[in-house]
Design a protein around this motif. Structure first.
Motif, PDB file in Angstrom:
ATOM      1  N   UNK A 118      -4.906  -9.386  17.735  1.00 43.67           N
ATOM      2  CA  UNK A 118      -5.151  -9.541  19.169  1.00 43.67           C
ATOM      3  C   UNK A 118      -6.477 -10.254  19.407  1.00 43.67           C
ATOM      4  N   UNK A 119      -7.519  -9.870  18.657  1.00 43.63           N
ATOM      5  CA  UNK A 119      -8.826 -10.478  18.855  1.00 43.63           C
ATOM      6  C   UNK A 119      -8.793 -11.966  18.499  1.00 43.63           C
ATOM      7  N   UNK A 120      -8.141 -12.311  17.393  1.00 47.31           N
ATOM      8  CA  UNK A 120      -8.039 -13.718  17.006  1.00 47.31           C
ATOM      9  C   UNK A 120      -7.322 -14.515  18.079  1.00 47.31           C
ATOM     10  N   UNK A 121      -6.271 -13.924  18.638  1.00 52.92           N
ATOM     11  CA  UNK A 121      -5.478 -14.587  19.668  1.00 52.92           C
ATOM     12  C   UNK A 121      -6.292 -14.820  20.935  1.00 52.92           C
ATOM     13  N   UNK A 144      -6.991 -20.950  10.387  1.00 55.86           N
ATOM     14  CA  UNK A 144      -8.406 -20.704  10.087  1.00 55.86           C
ATOM     15  C   UNK A 144      -8.884 -19.480  10.856  1.00 55.86           C
ATOM     16  N   UNK A 145      -8.642 -19.494  12.162  1.00 50.98           N
ATOM     17  CA  UNK A 145      -9.112 -18.415  13.022  1.00 50.98           C
ATOM     18  C   UNK A 145      -8.322 -17.127  12.801  1.00 50.98           C
ATOM     19  N   UNK A 146      -7.010 -17.248  12.826  1.00 54.61           N
ATOM     20  CA  UNK A 146      -6.140 -16.081  12.710  1.00 54.61           C
ATOM     21  C   UNK A 146      -6.294 -15.426  11.333  1.00 54.61           C
ATOM     22  N   UNK A 147      -6.244 -16.254  10.277  1.00 53.19           N
ATOM     23  CA  UNK A 147      -6.365 -15.712   8.928  1.00 53.19           C
ATOM     24  C   UNK A 147      -7.693 -15.034   8.695  1.00 53.19           C
ATOM     25  N   UNK A 184      -3.753 -23.235  19.525  1.00 53.13           N
ATOM     26  CA  UNK A 184      -3.598 -22.106  18.614  1.00 53.13           C
ATOM     27  C   UNK A 184      -3.518 -20.787  19.359  1.00 53.13           C
ATOM     28  N   UNK A 185      -4.361 -20.655  20.400  1.00 55.51           N
ATOM     29  CA  UNK A 185      -4.357 -19.436  21.195  1.00 55.51           C
ATOM     30  C   UNK A 185      -3.067 -19.241  21.961  1.00 55.51           C
ATOM     31  N   UNK A 186      -2.516 -20.332  22.475  1.00 55.71           N
ATOM     32  CA  UNK A 186      -1.236 -20.237  23.191  1.00 55.71           C
ATOM     33  C   UNK A 186      -0.139 -19.763  22.248  1.00 55.71           C
ATOM     34  N   UNK A 187      -0.108 -20.315  21.029  1.00 53.87           N
ATOM     35  CA  UNK A 187       0.928 -19.927  20.061  1.00 53.87           C
ATOM     36  C   UNK A 187       0.808 -18.467  19.642  1.00 53.87           C
ATOM     37  N   UNK A 188      -0.411 -18.014  19.329  1.00 54.94           N
ATOM     38  CA  UNK A 188      -0.573 -16.627  18.899  1.00 54.94           C
ATOM     39  C   UNK A 188      -0.330 -15.648  20.033  1.00 54.94           C
ATOM     40  N   UNK A 198       1.197 -12.112  20.037  1.00 53.55           N
ATOM     41  CA  UNK A 198       0.260 -11.034  20.393  1.00 53.55           C
ATOM     42  C   UNK A 198      -0.353 -11.350  21.746  1.00 53.55           C
ATOM     43  N   UNK A 199       0.330 -11.031  22.841  1.00 57.07           N
ATOM     44  CA  UNK A 199      -0.150 -11.389  24.181  1.00 57.07           C
ATOM     45  C   UNK A 199      -1.496 -10.743  24.501  1.00 57.07           C
ATOM     46  N   UNK A 200      -2.337 -11.471  25.210  1.00 53.54           N
ATOM     47  CA  UNK A 200      -3.676 -10.969  25.508  1.00 53.54           C
ATOM     48  C   UNK A 200      -3.639  -9.760  26.432  1.00 53.54           C
ATOM     49  N   UNK A 201      -2.561  -9.608  27.201  1.00 51.82           N
ATOM     50  CA  UNK A 201      -2.510  -8.469  28.120  1.00 51.82           C
ATOM     51  C   UNK A 201      -2.064  -7.173  27.441  1.00 51.82           C
TER      52      UNK A 201
END
Length: 304
Positions: free
Chosen positions: A40-43, A89-92, A199-203, A207-210
């Protein structure tokens, strides 16, 4: 004047790398103490950083931020860069922290320059230089010590942590090598901004931000804002200015402060337990950046 520019550039690179390192530890705090999900945090980090960086660029350049989408080839390469490079990079990186700790995840990501060396050697069909061979050996030794503590029959860190850490390093190597043509045409921060946003849209589809999982409090909100602003926005901008003043090779060496700051913050703040053999493994991996600086070609510039 030149001396002042060199000092300013060095301080900017050290400042940026320190922020990247501390950011991983802040993420670890959110996972361990506040119950947040690393995924969730990566997303959320990618999505918000992308939005804010693009807003910053739009304020400076207006509609020029969208020009990259007008050419099909550029748009295609941007999508590949974002979805195969920036996203993993970010997610991993953050998932690896969730399965281990910030220090270990940061150091594993530092295998990226060596992966680039191996790729370059295979592609050019040339024998590696002495510096390259030593760097590869150091990387293998460091990873072995970190993962097994010298015992080939057991893993000291979880298989998941090793997998995501190595995946992050592979993605960073790709992220560094792939967009060379785009970098000659567009501003680096523009590529980072679009990469973060895509990348954020895909993740967020996974894992939705809400769907918040964790303790929402002033402390956790402050930590989240730190991860976004001081981990995914400010250091990218200041590091690029540092590179402008002192060049990529010296900047990549000073970026080695990142695992040091991450380790110090993890041990001193979160009391992460590390044994002497962990530090030895860290030393071998970080030393690869210094060994690669002996080459005529600049080393990669790791960034979280």
């Amino acid at each position: 004047m030149i001396r002042n520019r060199a000092l300013t550039g060095s301080l900017l690179c050290i400042f940026s790398a320190s922020l990247w390192g501390v950011t991983g530890t802040v993420g670890q705090f959110l996972f361990q103490e506040m119950g947040f999900s690393s995924k969730w945090l990566a997303s959320v980090r990618m999505l918000l950083a992308g939005i804010f960086l693009l807003s910053y660029l739009f304020f400076k350049a207006g509609k020029k931020v969208f020009y990259i989408w007008k050419r099909k080839k550029d748009a295609k390469e941007l999508l590949i860069f974002a979805l195969l490079g920036m996203l993993f990079v970010q997610y991993g990186y953050f998932v690896a922290i969730g399965y281990s700790n910030a220090a270990t995840a940061t150091v594993l990501q530092y295998l990226a320059p060596v992966m680039l060396v191996v790729y370059s050697t295979i592609r050019s069909k040339k024998r590696p230089s002495l510096a390259e061979a030593v760097a590869v050996a150091f990387a293998l030794i460091g990873t072995f010590l970190l993962a097994t503590h010298g015992n080939i029959h057991s893993l000291n860190i979880s298989g998941a942590a090793l997998f995501w850490g190595l995946l992050s390093a592979v993605a960073l190597a790709f992220y560094t090598a792939y967009p060379q043509r785009l970098l000659r045409r567009y501003n680096t921060i523009l590529l980072i901004a679009w990469g973060m946003l895509l990348g954020g849209i895909c993740t967020n589809l996974v894992t939705p931000f809400w769907h918040i999982q964790g303790i929402v409090s002033p402390v956790s909100i402050g930590c989240l804002l730190f991860v976004v602003f001081f981990g995914a926005m400010l250091p990218y901008i200041t590091f690029l200015y540092g590179v402008k003043y002192i060049g990529p090779t010296k900047a990549s060496l000073l970026a080695s402060v990142e695992p040091l700051s991450s380790t110090l913050a993890s041990v001193l703040w979160l009391h992460t337990h590390l044994e002497w053999i962990d530090y030895l493994g860290f030393l071998f991996i970080v030393a690869t950046v210094f060994v690669l600086s002996l080459k005529t070609r600049p080393a990669a510039e790791p960034s979280s």
